[in-house]
Design a protein around this motif. Sequence first.
Motif, short mmCIF file in Angstrom:
data_model
loop_
_atom_site.label_atom_id
_atom_site.label_comp_id
_atom_site.label_asym_id
_atom_site.label_seq_id
_atom_site.Cartn_x
_atom_site.Cartn_y
_atom_site.Cartn_z
N ASP A 38 10.54 131.95 21.78
CA ASP A 38 9.64 132.62 21.09
C ASP A 38 10.42 133.99 20.00
OD1 ASP A 38 10.06 133.91 23.22
OD2 ASP A 38 7.63 133.44 23.11
N ALA A 39 9.79 134.59 19.56
CA ALA A 39 10.25 135.94 19.07
C ALA A 39 10.51 137.01 20.24
CB ALA A 39 9.48 136.45 18.12
N SER A 40 10.44 136.50 20.88
CA SER A 40 10.16 137.99 22.37
C SER A 40 11.92 137.13 23.00
CB SER A 40 9.49 137.67 22.85
OG SER A 40 10.51 138.21 24.76
N ALA A 41 11.91 136.07 23.75
CA ALA A 41 12.95 134.58 24.09
C ALA A 41 14.27 134.89 22.61
CB ALA A 41 12.49 134.11 23.86
N ALA A 42 13.81 135.07 21.67
CA ALA A 42 15.17 135.61 20.82
C ALA A 42 15.73 136.10 20.71
CB ALA A 42 14.84 134.81 19.21
N ALA A 43 14.77 137.28 21.04
CA ALA A 43 15.39 138.93 20.75
C ALA A 43 16.78 138.94 21.84
CB ALA A 43 14.18 139.75 20.23
N GLU A 44 15.98 138.17 23.16
CA GLU A 44 16.39 138.64 24.37
C GLU A 44 18.14 137.84 24.49
OE1 GLU A 44 14.91 137.88 27.95
OE2 GLU A 44 13.18 137.82 27.59
N ARG A 121 9.30 129.04 16.06
CA ARG A 121 9.70 128.78 17.07
C ARG A 121 11.53 128.84 16.83
NH1 ARG A 121 6.70 130.39 19.23
NH2 ARG A 121 4.94 129.25 20.61
N TYR A 122 12.31 129.28 17.92
CA TYR A 122 13.54 128.78 17.25
C TYR A 122 14.57 127.89 18.14
CZ TYR A 122 12.42 133.83 15.53
OH TYR A 122 11.77 134.61 14.43
N LEU A 123 15.62 127.75 17.42
CA LEU A 123 16.49 127.18 18.10
C LEU A 123 17.51 127.32 18.26
CD1 LEU A 123 14.53 122.79 16.12
CD2 LEU A 123 14.40 124.15 18.63
N HIS A 124 18.21 126.87 19.21
CA HIS A 124 19.79 127.24 19.16
C HIS A 124 20.97 126.26 19.79
CE1 HIS A 124 22.90 129.11 22.85
NE2 HIS A 124 23.23 130.26 21.91
N ILE A 125 21.78 126.74 18.85
CA ILE A 125 23.13 125.69 18.56
C ILE A 125 24.41 126.95 18.88
CG2 ILE A 125 24.04 124.18 18.14
CD1 ILE A 125 22.87 122.60 16.80
N THR A 289 23.20 144.60 13.68
CA THR A 289 22.25 143.84 14.80
C THR A 289 20.98 142.99 14.32
OG1 THR A 289 21.45 146.33 14.84
CG2 THR A 289 23.61 145.26 16.95
N MET A 290 20.30 142.75 15.18
CA MET A 290 18.79 142.23 14.68
C MET A 290 17.59 142.30 15.92
SD MET A 290 19.18 138.04 14.57
CE MET A 290 19.15 137.08 15.59
N ASP A 291 16.59 142.80 14.83
CA ASP A 291 15.55 142.63 16.09
C ASP A 291 14.16 141.91 15.20
OD1 ASP A 291 12.68 143.40 16.78
OD2 ASP A 291 12.76 145.38 16.22
N LEU A 292 14.26 140.46 16.28
CA LEU A 292 13.36 139.47 15.71
C LEU A 292 12.04 140.52 16.17
CD1 LEU A 292 15.57 136.98 16.99
CD2 LEU A 292 14.77 136.81 14.49
N LEU A 293 11.61 140.45 17.25
CA LEU A 293 10.42 140.60 16.86
C LEU A 293 9.20 142.19 15.50
CD1 LEU A 293 10.46 142.30 20.75
CD2 LEU A 293 9.74 139.64 19.95
N PRO A 294 8.75 141.04 15.47
CA PRO A 294 7.14 142.69 14.63
C PRO A 294 7.03 143.56 15.51
CG PRO A 294 6.22 140.57 14.67
CD PRO A 294 7.61 140.32 15.64
N ASP A 295 6.14 144.41 15.02
CA ASP A 295 6.43 145.76 15.71
C ASP A 295 5.37 145.62 16.66
OD1 ASP A 295 7.94 147.47 14.02
OD2 ASP A 295 7.43 148.46 12.71
#
Length: 318
Positions: A38-44, A121-125, A289-295
């Motif tokens: 989710d957005a939070s885990a992707a930001a981490e 949702r985000y998928l990572h490779i 850097t990026m911030d994936l979390l909306p405020d």
Amino acid sequence: MTTPPQVPPSAPVPSLSQPSAATTVPDVIDLPSGNELDASAAAELQGAQQTRLIVVAGPVGAGKTTLITTLHDLFQTGKIGGYAFSWSRTLPAFERRCHLSRIASERSVPDTERTKFGDVRYLHIQISGPELPDNLLDLLFTDVSGESFELARDSIAECQRLHFLKVADDFLLLIDCEKIIDRKKRNQVIHDATLLLRSCLDSGMLGASCFVDVLWTKYDFVAAAGNGEHASFLEKATQEFQKQFSSRVGKLSFRRVAARPADVDGLEFGYGLPELLQEWATESPRDRTMDLLPDEELGSRESEKFLQRHFSSESDSK
Ligand SMILES: Nc1nc2c(ncn2[C@@H]2O[C@H](COP(=O)(O)OP(=O)(O)OP(=O)(O)O)[C@@H](O)[C@H]2O)c(=O)[nH]1
Ligand SMILES: [Mg+2]
């Protein structure tokens, strides 16, 4: 009965965030669940390493999820171009999405499950290759249902809800060739795709440095139809996109893609994807850097507070 692995108390705990001094070290290895992020885990994840965010956009059924899962499938058999699969934080999530296309699902025709309408949702490779910084590159793909993009196409307010657009490095605009070969539908399909891109830009959600790739997906339909008329229609549509958007984005490219083609001469599984991967590996729209979390979603977890503190001055100045 299997015995749980014995982990010495001093063993490092694989985790996306650094444990605080007060954290006690657990006596089991905390393996990532492998679910989509989710957005939070992707930001981490982004906090831990530089990551390229690739937004896969387009209407329902355009082939968004198939494109991402085909990349995963291609890596099962070896390198793609010069790039090797390194690891994925979301392997089981890939496997779940690939299931319907596999023999194990006992379907006669490979299929992809519809992405449910809801949160991104985000998928990572992570890939490795000689030209990459530190030989590695983390790719984070959005997997969003087509309904979200159809809403965003028709309403600036809906578009502004897609907060991940703000930090996109790449915006893949998928246009379905199964519809392009239908003369009654094709003008509407191009019109809708134009509206979506315009909505993302006019709403200020998509940055001017973002790379936009218009992907003619399911290109096997055009190849199988075999007459030059469809190809010249795509050529005219390409010129129209260039006229409207080439000065508004970092880079505008066009590609023919057939992630999972029917049996058509000259089109292999994953047609067009090695070239896309090559672009991600060798050209970067920006270093930031990026911030994936909306405020409004910034929560009370320590990692989220850290991200808020760390990135808020940057996003304020945008
Ligand atoms: N012939 C052909 N079919 C494809 C190709 N890529 C995807 N498909 C099929 O197109 C259908 C839709 O693909 P999805 O990947 O689910 O589309 P999506 O854009 O994720 O759709 P939503 O999640 O509903 O928004 C599936 O039945 C796929 O098997 C291709 O290259 N060629
Ligand atoms: Mg999908």
